[in-house]
Every structure is written in C-alpha cells, then in structure tokens.
Design a protein around this motif. Structure first.
Motif, short mmCIF file in Angstrom:
data_model
loop_
_atom_site.label_atom_id
_atom_site.label_comp_id
_atom_site.label_asym_id
_atom_site.label_seq_id
_atom_site.Cartn_x
_atom_site.Cartn_y
_atom_site.Cartn_z
N MET A 130 1.73 120.28 46.29
CA MET A 130 2.64 120.73 47.35
C MET A 130 4.03 121.04 46.80
O MET A 130 4.76 121.86 47.37
CB MET A 130 2.75 119.67 48.44
CG MET A 130 1.47 119.44 49.22
SD MET A 130 1.74 118.36 50.67
CE MET A 130 2.25 116.84 49.87
N LEU B 154 7.02 123.36 48.46
CA LEU B 154 8.00 122.66 49.30
C LEU B 154 9.45 123.10 49.08
O LEU B 154 10.22 123.15 50.05
CB LEU B 154 7.86 121.15 49.11
CG LEU B 154 6.62 120.51 49.73
CD1 LEU B 154 6.57 119.03 49.40
CD2 LEU B 154 6.58 120.74 51.23
N ALA C 229 8.36 127.30 58.43
CA ALA C 229 7.77 125.97 58.22
C ALA C 229 7.18 125.51 59.54
O ALA C 229 7.79 125.68 60.60
CB ALA C 229 8.83 125.00 57.72
N ILE D 188 -0.68 120.98 52.31
CA ILE D 188 0.09 122.06 52.93
C ILE D 188 -0.77 123.32 52.92
O ILE D 188 -1.59 123.52 52.01
CB ILE D 188 1.43 122.26 52.18
CG1 ILE D 188 2.42 123.03 53.03
CG2 ILE D 188 1.24 122.88 50.82
CD1 ILE D 188 3.84 122.94 52.51
N TRP E 133 12.17 113.57 58.41
CA TRP E 133 10.98 114.40 58.57
C TRP E 133 10.79 114.74 60.05
O TRP E 133 10.58 115.90 60.43
CB TRP E 133 9.74 113.66 58.07
CG TRP E 133 9.57 113.64 56.59
CD1 TRP E 133 10.49 114.03 55.65
CD2 TRP E 133 8.42 113.21 55.87
NE1 TRP E 133 9.99 113.85 54.39
CE2 TRP E 133 8.72 113.34 54.49
CE3 TRP E 133 7.18 112.70 56.24
CZ2 TRP E 133 7.80 113.00 53.49
CZ3 TRP E 133 6.28 112.35 55.26
CH2 TRP E 133 6.59 112.51 53.90
N LYS F 211 2.57 122.03 57.15
CA LYS F 211 2.27 120.68 56.67
C LYS F 211 1.12 120.10 57.47
O LYS F 211 1.03 120.30 58.68
CB LYS F 211 3.52 119.80 56.83
CG LYS F 211 4.75 120.33 56.11
CD LYS F 211 5.99 119.64 56.60
CE LYS F 211 7.23 120.32 56.06
NZ LYS F 211 8.48 119.77 56.63
N ALA G 93 12.74 123.92 51.97
CA ALA G 93 13.76 122.88 52.02
C ALA G 93 14.90 123.32 52.94
O ALA G 93 15.24 124.50 53.00
CB ALA G 93 14.29 122.60 50.61
N HIS H 71 0.95 114.77 55.86
CA HIS H 71 1.93 115.19 54.86
C HIS H 71 1.39 115.02 53.43
O HIS H 71 2.15 114.83 52.50
CB HIS H 71 3.24 114.43 55.01
CG HIS H 71 4.09 114.94 56.12
ND1 HIS H 71 5.24 115.65 55.93
CD2 HIS H 71 3.94 114.84 57.47
CE1 HIS H 71 5.78 115.97 57.11
NE2 HIS H 71 4.99 115.49 58.06
#
Length: 302
Positions: free
Chosen positions: A190, A194, A110, A149, A72, A142, A198, A146
C-alpha cells in the motif's frame, strides 16, 4: 480554597466502590476539588463560584479510548468519500462517480471502505470497475481493515505500478494470470500508493478539530493513537500547542516505527524522532490529565 464551578443535585458516578455515587462536585483551576453531598460541596462556594443545578442528571468520568485511529476517522469523515461500513460495493462506486463529477480531471479521489472478504465480487481485475466509475481520476479505496487498497488504472499508472514492479517485503501487488496488476495492493505494498492520497497539513489540522468535537460529544476525554505517521503526529502536536485539542493523547506503539521505515526505505527515522521527541516538554503529545499526571516518554526509538 473556593470552587470556580459546582455541579449539584446530580447523580455522580465516583468509581469508588465504597461510595459509588455522590450528589455534587466542586472544580477549581480546572481540577476536581471535592466530591460529596450537596451540603458539603455547597460550603466550598465563594463569591465568584458558578453553580449549576443538574436536576438529577448523570455525571461520570471522561472516557479514555485505549485504541482509536483518531485522524483516520476524522479525515475519512471530512475529506474522503465514505459510504459507511454497511454499504455495498455498488453504493461505493456510485459515490465515487458522484465525487468525480465535481472534481477536475486528474484529481485524486480517496474513498472507502471496500470489503476484503468480498474480494470475489470485484472480478478478475477490480481496477476495471473503478475505471468505469472514474475514468479521468486516480482513485484509491481503503478496505475496511486498512490492510489493503483498491486502485483504478489511472492510480496504478500514477504510482508507477506495472507488471515488472516487484512485491515489497511484507506486501503483495495482486496480479492476474497474465502477471498484470489487478488494482489490489496488500499490506506494505500500500505504501506505493498511500503518499498520493496523503492530506495537507491544513486539512489535517481541520480534521483534528473535527475529531476533538466528535470525541468530546461522545464523552471521550483521552485516547491512545495506535499508529500514526509523522504528518499525523505533527498535526496532533500543533493542535495541542495552539490550545485546540481538549484531549489527552497516548503514544503510538512501536509498530509505527517499523511501518514508517517501510515508507521511508532509507531506514532513518530522524524526522519521526523529532516529532516523537520534541525538545520542550510542553510540546509532547502526551499531556498530563486527571489520573495521569506525568507526561510519558516515547520509548520505542532505538
């Protein structure tokens, strides 16, 4: 046995209460051979031994972090828009605007972190703020924990989230008084967005290398990854097999399995099982390290 390497004239913390410090350490075949006085350790030197005089510098055992989201942090630092935990929402929006100017329209962005406890700052429909910063790019931010979002209108549309989209079990699609999504997804909701941010296997591999360099620079030689999905685990495993991960990994906890099932609603964790239980022992993420000699099995799967 002769040492391959001797570190001497050092202040070595032994973690032994009876003898908390030593002057020198001998290493052979990548393992500690002996720790003691400079004279005693010098006796282990052979013709090919490398000897480093540390001139009183400190030496201590490598640190093992019991809970850290390695990938992360690494993907955040190397692939995403990250303005720091002390940054304001205005600074974050400015950074997203700058990134959008460098990307073709339609490219996902992101970013993070936004602060859930400052949700009122974002107004009745937070998606509108992001629309002004990046009207031509889907954006997913984010939050600092976490657990939520923040999406703009383009991201909501790309994820197919509308007024008629039901809240998933264990999650919430925040809505305004008219029932329209505001752009905030919480907890399991989320998972609707997500997958769109990715990272590719190639980028995950680069992130692992960044993580290893960073951890080694901090004196961290091992860590436990508390939550990871199959692509993350695969990146860790492949890096280990290729000799690029000079760290020891601990296994993720059982909640990872539950979260994986939420992302994959068929409820069949076969792919995750293959990653967690590879056929050959040398492919296990959990490798033998000093003080932890036996690979630990993954015991969470049914």
């Amino acid at each position: 046995m002769h040492a391959d390497l001797i570190l001497t004239n050092a202040r070595i913390r032994t973690m032994d209460t009876a003898r908390p410090f030593a002057e020198a350490i001998a290493i052979a075949n990548g393992r500690i051979l002996a720790v003691g006085s400079a004279g005693d350790i010098a006796a282990l030197a052979g013709p090919g031994t490398r000897v480093h005089n540390l001139h009183g510098r400190a030496v201590m055992p490598g640190l093992i972090d019991s809970h850290t989201h390695g990938l992360w942090g690494a993907t955040r630092d190397t692939l995403e828009v990250f303005t720091g935990f002390a940054s304001s929402h205005a600074q974050l929006l400015d950074a997203i605007r700058d990134r959008a100017a460098t990307l073709p329209p339609g490219t996902w962005i992101a970013a993070g972190p936004w602060k859930l406890h400052l949700r009122p700052e974002l107004g009745a429909r937070p998606a509108d703020l992001l629309d002004k910063a990046a009207p031509d790019h889907p954006v997913a931010i984010k939050d600092i924990t976490h657990h939520a979002i923040w999406l703009n209108s383009a991201a909501l549309a790309a994820a197919g989230i509308t007024a008629s989209t039901p809240n998933p079990e264990g999650g919430e699609i925040e809505r305004d008084i008219a029932g329209q999504p505001t752009g905030i997804l919480r907890e399991t909701a989320m998972a609707l967005a997500l997958p769109f941010i990715a990272h590719s296997p190639e980028n995950l591999a680069k992130a692992v290398r960044h993580m290893v360099r960073y951890f080694n620079a901090q004196g961290i030689t091992g860590f436990k990854e508390p939550m990871a999905f199959e692509p993350d685990l695969r990146a860790y495993s492949q890096s280990r097999r290729r000799g690029r991960t000079d760290l020891a990994h601990g296994r993720p906890s059982c909640p990872t399995i539950a979260l994986w099932r939420r992302v994959h609603p068929d409820g069949n964790p076969a792919g995750l099982a293959r990653t967690l239980r590879p056929p050959a022992p040398e492919n296990r993420l959990c490798q033998a390290v000093s003080g932890w000699r036996r690979p630990q099995p993954y015991g969470c799967l049914p």
